[in-house]
Design a protein around this motif. Structure first.
Motif, PDB file in Angstrom:
ATOM      1  N   ALA A 160      -8.766  10.445   5.438  1.00 20.34           N
ATOM      2  CA  ALA A 160      -9.169   9.099   5.846  1.00 20.34           C
ATOM      3  C   ALA A 160      -9.408   8.215   4.631  1.00 20.34           C
ATOM      4  CB  ALA A 160     -10.422   9.169   6.713  1.00 20.34           C
ATOM      5  N   ALA A 161     -10.055   8.779   3.607  1.00 19.53           N
ATOM      6  CA  ALA A 161     -10.297   8.014   2.386  1.00 19.53           C
ATOM      7  C   ALA A 161      -8.982   7.657   1.711  1.00 19.53           C
ATOM      8  CB  ALA A 161     -11.178   8.821   1.438  1.00 19.53           C
ATOM      9  N   LEU A 162      -8.057   8.597   1.666  1.00 20.91           N
ATOM     10  CA  LEU A 162      -6.751   8.347   1.058  1.00 20.91           C
ATOM     11  C   LEU A 162      -6.022   7.221   1.770  1.00 20.91           C
ATOM     12  CD1 LEU A 162      -4.368   9.053  -0.801  1.00 20.91           C
ATOM     13  CD2 LEU A 162      -3.723  10.828   0.845  1.00 20.91           C
ATOM     14  N   ASP A 163      -6.059   7.226   3.080  1.00 18.72           N
ATOM     15  CA  ASP A 163      -5.368   6.197   3.843  1.00 18.72           C
ATOM     16  C   ASP A 163      -5.953   4.819   3.564  1.00 18.72           C
ATOM     17  OD1 ASP A 163      -3.505   5.355   6.071  1.00 18.72           O
ATOM     18  OD2 ASP A 163      -5.413   4.751   6.951  1.00 18.72           O
ATOM     19  N   TYR A 164      -7.289   4.723   3.571  1.00 19.43           N
ATOM     20  CA  TYR A 164      -7.917   3.415   3.370  1.00 19.43           C
ATOM     21  C   TYR A 164      -7.695   2.901   1.949  1.00 19.43           C
ATOM     22  CZ  TYR A 164     -11.259  -0.346   2.991  1.00 19.43           C
ATOM     23  OH  TYR A 164     -11.820  -1.584   2.767  1.00 19.43           O
ATOM     24  N   VAL A 165      -7.921   3.747   0.958  1.00 19.80           N
ATOM     25  CA  VAL A 165      -7.799   3.289  -0.432  1.00 19.80           C
ATOM     26  C   VAL A 165      -6.341   2.967  -0.762  1.00 19.80           C
ATOM     27  CG1 VAL A 165      -8.251   3.856  -2.853  1.00 19.80           C
ATOM     28  CG2 VAL A 165      -9.849   4.586  -1.084  1.00 19.80           C
ATOM     29  N   SER A 166      -5.403   3.665  -0.150  1.00 14.86           N
ATOM     30  CA  SER A 166      -3.989   3.331  -0.347  1.00 14.86           C
ATOM     31  C   SER A 166      -3.679   1.948   0.216  1.00 14.86           C
ATOM     32  CB  SER A 166      -3.092   4.380   0.314  1.00 14.86           C
ATOM     33  OG  SER A 166      -3.251   5.639  -0.294  1.00 14.86           O
ATOM     34  N   ARG A 167      -4.240   1.645   1.382  1.00 17.83           N
ATOM     35  CA  ARG A 167      -4.063   0.308   1.937  1.00 17.83           C
ATOM     36  C   ARG A 167      -4.759  -0.739   1.077  1.00 17.83           C
ATOM     37  NH1 ARG A 167      -6.663  -0.289   6.461  1.00 17.83           N
ATOM     38  NH2 ARG A 167      -7.513   1.804   6.772  1.00 17.83           N
ATOM     39  N   ASP A 168      -5.892  -0.351   0.499  1.00 15.73           N
ATOM     40  CA  ASP A 168      -6.609  -1.260  -0.375  1.00 15.73           C
ATOM     41  C   ASP A 168      -5.775  -1.593  -1.614  1.00 15.73           C
ATOM     42  OD1 ASP A 168      -9.444  -2.460  -0.920  1.00 15.73           O
ATOM     43  OD2 ASP A 168      -8.869  -1.514  -2.805  1.00 15.73           O
ATOM     44  N   ALA A 169      -5.148  -0.576  -2.195  1.00 10.01           N
ATOM     45  CA  ALA A 169      -4.321  -0.797  -3.389  1.00 10.01           C
ATOM     46  C   ALA A 169      -3.180  -1.766  -3.085  1.00 10.01           C
ATOM     47  CB  ALA A 169      -3.771   0.528  -3.892  1.00 10.01           C
ATOM     48  N   ALA A 170      -2.618  -1.659  -1.891  1.00  7.01           N
ATOM     49  CA  ALA A 170      -1.554  -2.590  -1.502  1.00  7.01           C
ATOM     50  C   ALA A 170      -2.109  -3.991  -1.287  1.00  7.01           C
ATOM     51  CB  ALA A 170      -0.859  -2.088  -0.238  1.00  7.01           C
ATOM     52  N   ALA A 171      -3.319  -4.070  -0.730  1.00  9.86           N
ATOM     53  CA  ALA A 171      -3.918  -5.372  -0.416  1.00  9.86           C
ATOM     54  C   ALA A 171      -4.291  -6.154  -1.670  1.00  9.86           C
ATOM     55  CB  ALA A 171      -5.147  -5.178   0.466  1.00  9.86           C
ATOM     56  N   ILE A 172      -4.625  -5.463  -2.758  1.00  6.53           N
ATOM     57  CA  ILE A 172      -5.045  -6.154  -3.970  1.00  6.53           C
ATOM     58  C   ILE A 172      -3.905  -6.332  -4.962  1.00  6.53           C
ATOM     59  CG2 ILE A 172      -7.433  -5.378  -3.740  1.00  6.53           C
ATOM     60  CD1 ILE A 172      -6.913  -3.283  -5.858  1.00  6.53           C
ATOM     61  N   ALA A 173      -2.720  -5.859  -4.612  1.00  9.56           N
ATOM     62  CA  ALA A 173      -1.565  -5.989  -5.509  1.00  9.56           C
ATOM     63  C   ALA A 173      -1.171  -7.455  -5.658  1.00  9.56           C
ATOM     64  CB  ALA A 173      -0.395  -5.170  -4.989  1.00  9.56           C
ATOM     65  N   GLY A 174      -0.572  -7.760  -6.780  1.00  8.63           N
ATOM     66  CA  GLY A 174      -0.129  -9.117  -7.035  1.00  8.63           C
ATOM     67  C   GLY A 174       1.173  -9.453  -6.327  1.00  8.63           C
ATOM     68  N   THR A 175       1.641 -10.658  -6.570  1.00  8.74           N
ATOM     69  CA  THR A 175       2.857 -11.146  -5.902  1.00  8.74           C
ATOM     70  C   THR A 175       4.066 -11.167  -6.825  1.00  8.74           C
ATOM     71  OG1 THR A 175       2.241 -13.424  -6.480  1.00  8.74           O
ATOM     72  CG2 THR A 175       1.515 -12.597  -4.336  1.00  8.74           C
ATOM     73  N   ARG A 176       3.853 -10.958  -8.110  1.00  9.69           N
ATOM     74  CA  ARG A 176       4.952 -11.087  -9.075  1.00  9.69           C
ATOM     75  C   ARG A 176       5.749  -9.805  -9.238  1.00  9.69           C
ATOM     76  NH1 ARG A 176       4.276 -13.114 -15.379  1.00  9.69           N
ATOM     77  NH2 ARG A 176       6.502 -13.169 -15.895  1.00  9.69           N
ATOM     78  N   HIS A 177       5.060  -8.662  -9.179  1.00 10.71           N
ATOM     79  CA  HIS A 177       5.711  -7.375  -9.400  1.00 10.71           C
ATOM     80  C   HIS A 177       5.629  -6.531  -8.131  1.00 10.71           C
ATOM     81  CE1 HIS A 177       5.590  -8.587 -13.545  1.00 10.71           C
ATOM     82  NE2 HIS A 177       4.270  -8.519 -13.591  1.00 10.71           N
ATOM     83  N   PRO A 178       6.610  -5.684  -7.879  1.00 12.14           N
ATOM     84  CA  PRO A 178       6.572  -4.846  -6.674  1.00 12.14           C
ATOM     85  C   PRO A 178       5.459  -3.809  -6.744  1.00 12.14           C
ATOM     86  CG  PRO A 178       8.406  -4.206  -8.099  1.00 12.14           C
ATOM     87  CD  PRO A 178       7.848  -5.476  -8.669  1.00 12.14           C
ATOM     88  N   HIS A 179       4.858  -3.543  -5.599  1.00  9.58           N
ATOM     89  CA  HIS A 179       3.825  -2.518  -5.491  1.00  9.58           C
ATOM     90  C   HIS A 179       4.486  -1.189  -5.158  1.00  9.58           C
ATOM     91  CE1 HIS A 179       0.160  -0.432  -4.451  1.00  9.58           C
ATOM     92  NE2 HIS A 179       0.601  -0.217  -3.229  1.00  9.58           N
ATOM     93  N   ASP A 180       4.237  -0.174  -5.979  1.00 10.70           N
ATOM     94  CA  ASP A 180       4.795   1.158  -5.771  1.00 10.70           C
ATOM     95  C   ASP A 180       3.822   1.956  -4.898  1.00 10.70           C
ATOM     96  OD1 ASP A 180       5.786   3.749  -5.901  1.00 10.70           O
ATOM     97  OD2 ASP A 180       6.425   3.561  -7.989  1.00 10.70           O
ATOM     98  N   ALA A 181       4.019   1.896  -3.601  1.00 16.28           N
ATOM     99  CA  ALA A 181       3.081   2.518  -2.665  1.00 16.28           C
ATOM    100  C   ALA A 181       3.034   4.031  -2.820  1.00 16.28           C
ATOM    101  CB  ALA A 181       3.455   2.146  -1.231  1.00 16.28           C
ATOM    102  N   ASP A 182       4.183   4.661  -3.073  1.00 16.46           N
ATOM    103  CA  ASP A 182       4.209   6.119  -3.207  1.00 16.46           C
ATOM    104  C   ASP A 182       3.442   6.566  -4.444  1.00 16.46           C
ATOM    105  OD1 ASP A 182       5.732   6.361  -0.914  1.00 16.46           O
ATOM    106  OD2 ASP A 182       7.638   6.426  -1.988  1.00 16.46           O
ATOM    107  N   ALA A 183       3.652   5.866  -5.568  1.00 18.76           N
ATOM    108  CA  ALA A 183       2.940   6.229  -6.795  1.00 18.76           C
ATOM    109  C   ALA A 183       1.447   5.997  -6.638  1.00 18.76           C
ATOM    110  CB  ALA A 183       3.492   5.416  -7.963  1.00 18.76           C
ATOM    111  N   ALA A 184       1.077   4.894  -5.981  1.00 15.72           N
ATOM    112  CA  ALA A 184      -0.341   4.600  -5.774  1.00 15.72           C
ATOM    113  C   ALA A 184      -0.987   5.675  -4.916  1.00 15.72           C
ATOM    114  CB  ALA A 184      -0.495   3.232  -5.119  1.00 15.72           C
ATOM    115  N   ARG A 185      -0.316   6.093  -3.868  1.00 14.21           N
ATOM    116  CA  ARG A 185      -0.881   7.098  -2.968  1.00 14.21           C
ATOM    117  C   ARG A 185      -1.057   8.438  -3.690  1.00 14.21           C
ATOM    118  NH1 ARG A 185      -1.591   7.084   2.480  1.00 14.21           N
ATOM    119  NH2 ARG A 185      -1.761   9.111   3.510  1.00 14.21           N
TER     120      ARG A 185
END
Length: 286
Positions: A160-185
């Motif tokens: 559950a913590a992994l799921d939420y913090v992974s969504r958090d990392a996507a939510a705080i990502a910037g708009t200029r560079h792509p967010h690497d969701a797999d690497a973040a997770r």
């Protein structure tokens, strides 16, 4: 390195790691809410060290391998976290350091610098908010909604913590560079597994500053100040950095265009260049 402070009745352990040559100017990195020292990426630390800085990162209380309290029962406040900065510096036999703080870590280092200005050579404030200023722009509405969903997370459940913090990392990502969701997770999974008690990191939400009211205003900072801030930060909009820069005499602002509330690898070069220039002018001390 793990250190223990036995000056009080409680036992406090802080886990830290250093990079580079101890004879170089010391730069102490302080990370934000619920974030262990690993959120200062190793590649970032190594690049800064290769450029001639002695770099130290550490796990704040209730994160990583440092001391932790039961969830919901923190026995410390922001003033204690500020004191921990100098506990780390003292362990490395550093009389004064360049402080770099991100997010909540930026608030910690502001308090540290106001409490002991003689021990702070310079401040670099990344994606944070100034102490004592009113009228700052609010958090992004979508991010507020995301935060509210965190109230229902079972933080004792790693999945559950992994799921939420992974969504958090996507939510705080910037708009200029792509967010690497797999690497973040993958990174977040490892960070959770490394922690002594990951659920205790939620204690950071409960911190109060009633014990350091005499050290609260950013305008009282006298050392060189650099602010680094993403223009697309959803937690602390760029107006926080602009207000901070305007309030402190001589402060400088590096805008990361399209940057979020993160240390994106594509922005490291610009950040490191700015930190090197900032810390070069302020000298070093032991």
């Amino acid at each position: 390195m793990t250190l223990t402070n036995n000056a009080s009745d409680e036992r406090v352990e802080l886990h830290s790691q250093a990079f580079g040559d101890p004879s170089h100017p010391p730069v102490l990195l302080v990370m934000g809410m619920m974030a262990s020292m690993l959120w200062w990426p190793q590649g970032f630390c190594e690049a800064l060290a290769r450029s001639g800085r002695y770099v130290i990162r550490y796990d704040q209380r209730d994160t990583g391998l440092s001391t932790y309290c039961p969830p919901g029962e923190p026995n410390y406040g922001m003033a204690d976290l500020a004191d921990d900065v100098f506990l780390i510096a003292g362990e490395y036999r550093l009389e004064a350091v360049h402080l770099v703080g991100m997010s909540m870590g930026g608030m910690v280092v502001q308090r540290a610098a106001l409490a002991h200005p003689e021990r702070v050579l310079s401040l670099t404030l990344v994606g944070t908010s100034p102490l004592g200023l009113d009228g700052l722009p609010p958090m992004d509405a979508a991010y507020i909604e995301h935060c509210e969903s965190g109230e229902s997370v079972d933080w004792t459940d790693p999945a559950a913590a992994l799921d939420y913090v992974s969504r958090d990392a996507a939510a705080i990502a910037g708009t200029r560079h792509p967010h690497d969701a797999d690497a973040a997770r993958a990174f977040i999974r490892a960070d959770i597994a490394r922690a002594r008690n990951y659920a205790s990191a939620t204690n950071h939400f409960e911190l109060v500053d009633g014990d350091d009211t005499q050290f609260r205003h950013v305008r009282d900072l006298k050392m060189p100040v650099l602010t680094i801030h993403g223009t697309s930060d959803p937690i602390f909009p760029i107006g926080h950095a602009e207000a901070l820069t305007a309030a402190v005499d001589g402060a400088k602002l590096l805008r990361i265009e399209g940057g979020g509330h993160e240390l994106h690898p594509a922005d490291w070069a610009a950040m490191i260049e700015a930190i090197l220039a900032h810390t070069a002018t302020a000298g070093s001390a032991r």
